[in-house]
Design an enzyme around this catalytic site. Structure first.
Site, PDB file in Angstrom:
ATOM      1  N   ARG A  68       0.875  -1.164   0.000  1.00 41.01           N
ATOM      2  CA  ARG A  68       0.000   0.000   0.000  1.00 41.01           C
ATOM      3  C   ARG A  68       0.916   1.219   0.000  1.00 41.01           C
ATOM      4  O   ARG A  68       2.073   1.153   0.434  1.00 41.01           O
ATOM      5  CB  ARG A  68      -0.889  -0.001   1.240  1.00 41.01           C
ATOM      6  CG  ARG A  68      -1.780  -1.243   1.355  1.00 41.01           C
ATOM      7  CD  ARG A  68      -2.539  -1.275   2.675  1.00 41.01           C
ATOM      8  NE  ARG A  68      -3.406  -2.444   2.767  1.00 41.01           N
ATOM      9  CZ  ARG A  68      -3.049  -3.622   3.283  1.00 41.01           C
ATOM     10  NH1 ARG A  68      -1.808  -3.779   3.758  1.00 41.01           N
ATOM     11  NH2 ARG A  68      -3.898  -4.631   3.336  1.00 41.01           N
ATOM     12  N   LYS A  93      -2.005  -2.417   7.783  1.00 37.93           N
ATOM     13  CA  LYS A  93      -3.447  -2.445   8.020  1.00 37.93           C
ATOM     14  C   LYS A  93      -3.792  -3.529   9.045  1.00 37.93           C
ATOM     15  O   LYS A  93      -3.332  -4.655   8.934  1.00 37.93           O
ATOM     16  CB  LYS A  93      -4.184  -2.711   6.704  1.00 37.93           C
ATOM     17  CG  LYS A  93      -5.679  -2.529   6.788  1.00 37.93           C
ATOM     18  CD  LYS A  93      -6.309  -2.672   5.416  1.00 37.93           C
ATOM     19  CE  LYS A  93      -7.817  -2.460   5.469  1.00 37.93           C
ATOM     20  NZ  LYS A  93      -8.441  -2.590   4.131  1.00 37.93           N
ATOM     21  N   HIS A 161      -2.759   2.319  -6.285  1.00 35.43           N
ATOM     22  CA  HIS A 161      -3.138   0.999  -5.773  1.00 35.43           C
ATOM     23  C   HIS A 161      -3.148  -0.051  -6.892  1.00 35.43           C
ATOM     24  O   HIS A 161      -3.054  -1.249  -6.615  1.00 35.43           O
ATOM     25  CB  HIS A 161      -4.512   1.079  -5.107  1.00 35.43           C
ATOM     26  CG  HIS A 161      -4.676   0.097  -3.976  1.00 35.43           C
ATOM     27  ND1 HIS A 161      -3.869   0.112  -2.844  1.00 35.43           N
ATOM     28  CD2 HIS A 161      -5.532  -0.944  -3.800  1.00 35.43           C
ATOM     29  CE1 HIS A 161      -4.239  -0.863  -2.033  1.00 35.43           C
ATOM     30  NE2 HIS A 161      -5.243  -1.528  -2.595  1.00 35.43           N
ATOM     31  N   ARG A 164      -0.184  -2.326  -6.764  1.00 33.39           N
ATOM     32  CA  ARG A 164      -0.310  -3.424  -5.793  1.00 33.39           C
ATOM     33  C   ARG A 164      -1.173  -4.545  -6.366  1.00 33.39           C
ATOM     34  O   ARG A 164      -0.822  -5.723  -6.258  1.00 33.39           O
ATOM     35  CB  ARG A 164      -0.898  -2.875  -4.493  1.00 33.39           C
ATOM     36  CG  ARG A 164      -1.207  -3.908  -3.415  1.00 33.39           C
ATOM     37  CD  ARG A 164      -1.594  -3.182  -2.124  1.00 33.39           C
ATOM     38  NE  ARG A 164      -2.423  -3.987  -1.243  1.00 33.39           N
ATOM     39  CZ  ARG A 164      -1.969  -4.838  -0.331  1.00 33.39           C
ATOM     40  NH1 ARG A 164      -0.659  -5.029  -0.207  1.00 33.39           N
ATOM     41  NH2 ARG A 164      -2.791  -5.516   0.454  1.00 33.39           N
ATOM     42  N   HIS A 187      -3.414  -9.822   3.557  1.00 35.52           N
ATOM     43  CA  HIS A 187      -4.867  -9.962   3.608  1.00 35.52           C
ATOM     44  C   HIS A 187      -5.258 -10.821   4.804  1.00 35.52           C
ATOM     45  O   HIS A 187      -4.681 -11.886   5.021  1.00 35.52           O
ATOM     46  CB  HIS A 187      -5.395 -10.620   2.331  1.00 35.52           C
ATOM     47  CG  HIS A 187      -5.290  -9.747   1.130  1.00 35.52           C
ATOM     48  ND1 HIS A 187      -5.302 -10.249  -0.159  1.00 35.52           N
ATOM     49  CD2 HIS A 187      -5.193  -8.393   1.001  1.00 35.52           C
ATOM     50  CE1 HIS A 187      -5.202  -9.252  -1.021  1.00 35.52           C
ATOM     51  NE2 HIS A 187      -5.132  -8.125  -0.345  1.00 35.52           N
ATOM     52  N   TYR A 196      -8.205 -11.970  -7.339  1.00 33.20           N
ATOM     53  CA  TYR A 196      -7.217 -11.956  -8.423  1.00 33.20           C
ATOM     54  C   TYR A 196      -7.353 -13.150  -9.360  1.00 33.20           C
ATOM     55  O   TYR A 196      -6.805 -13.138 -10.461  1.00 33.20           O
ATOM     56  CB  TYR A 196      -5.799 -11.872  -7.844  1.00 33.20           C
ATOM     57  CG  TYR A 196      -5.605 -10.628  -7.019  1.00 33.20           C
ATOM     58  CD1 TYR A 196      -5.681  -9.369  -7.605  1.00 33.20           C
ATOM     59  CD2 TYR A 196      -5.388 -10.703  -5.644  1.00 33.20           C
ATOM     60  CE1 TYR A 196      -5.547  -8.217  -6.848  1.00 33.20           C
ATOM     61  CE2 TYR A 196      -5.239  -9.550  -4.886  1.00 33.20           C
ATOM     62  CZ  TYR A 196      -5.331  -8.318  -5.488  1.00 33.20           C
ATOM     63  OH  TYR A 196      -5.201  -7.175  -4.738  1.00 33.20           O
TER      64      TYR A 196
END
Length: 224
Positions: A68, A93, A161, A164, A187, A196
């Site tokens: 990020r 995060k 983004h 990424r 994640h 993805y």
């Protein structure tokens, strides 16, 4: 911002102080938007037209480590483990640390960059604005992406983004497993990583080989 259903539920339960049993049986699904993803050639072309050394290095780092923007700008020299070819992403995060695979070409680029633009302290962040002494401005970096997009005539609405998202997609196309990509991306749930699957094209090799290839064409030999 919440969905209209969330607003109705809030109105009945909180504002009116009433319950409506039907609410328990209604589930409004949000539309799932697939991420914009660039091809490897598009990434090379996009970053290749960024002439500012620091901006280009930040952008290459975002893509090369799948970070990020805030994570890239928070990187410190001590977070780069060159011996083990790893980079630490601190307090990301969810306030979690993680380790990502460090591509050798990116390591070479960062070493060259560090020699040229080394901040005053070894514990300082890798990327420090010469004007403010703080982190480079995110808005300026986003404008850099937009300007590069326009220069190339690229129709895709690529953003910071997007780099990424492209990293994760290219890993999946290179044969890296979803659980591994989940870990690299930080994640919490595999469901987030599974998006993805909808934007991939092919499959192939291992993480270290793949990330080395991703960065091989982005680092100018004269930089190292």
């Amino acid at each position: 911002s919440g969905s209209p259903f969330s607003g109705i539920r809030f109105f009945f339960r909180t504002t009116m102080g009433r319950d409506w049993p039907l609410l328990e049986h209604v589930n409004v699904k949000r539309r799932q938007r697939l991420p914009v993803v660039l091809s490897r050639q598009e990434v090379r072309s996009l970053l290749g037209v960024v002439r500012d050394v620091q901006k280009r290095t930040v952008l290459v780092t975002i893509y090369g480590l799948g970070l990020r923007v805030s994570e890239a700008l928070a990187l410190r020299a001590e977070d780069i483990d060159s011996d083990r070819l790893m980079a630490w992403v601190r307090d990301s995060k969810g306030r979690r640390d993680r380790v990502v695979t460090l591509p050798r070409p990116l390591l070479s680029r960062l070493r060259w960059y560090w020699k040229q633009y080394r901040p005053p302290s070894t514990s300082a962040r890798l990327f420090v604005s010469a004007k403010t002494g703080g982190s480079p401005d995110k808005t300026t970096l986003q404008k850099t992406i937009v300007a590069a997009r326009r220069e190339l005539g690229l129709d895709k609405r690529a953003s910071l983004h997007t780099l990424r998202h492209s990293y994760a997609t290219h890993l999946l196309e290179g044969g890296v497993s979803l659980p591994m990509i989940q870990r690299l991306m930080g994640h919490k749930a595999i469901k987030t990583t599974m998006v993805y699957l909808h934007v991939t094209q092919t499959s192939g090799a291992q993480v270290q080989q793949v990330v080395d290839k991703l960065l091989a064409d982005l680092v100018d030999p004269s930089d190292t």
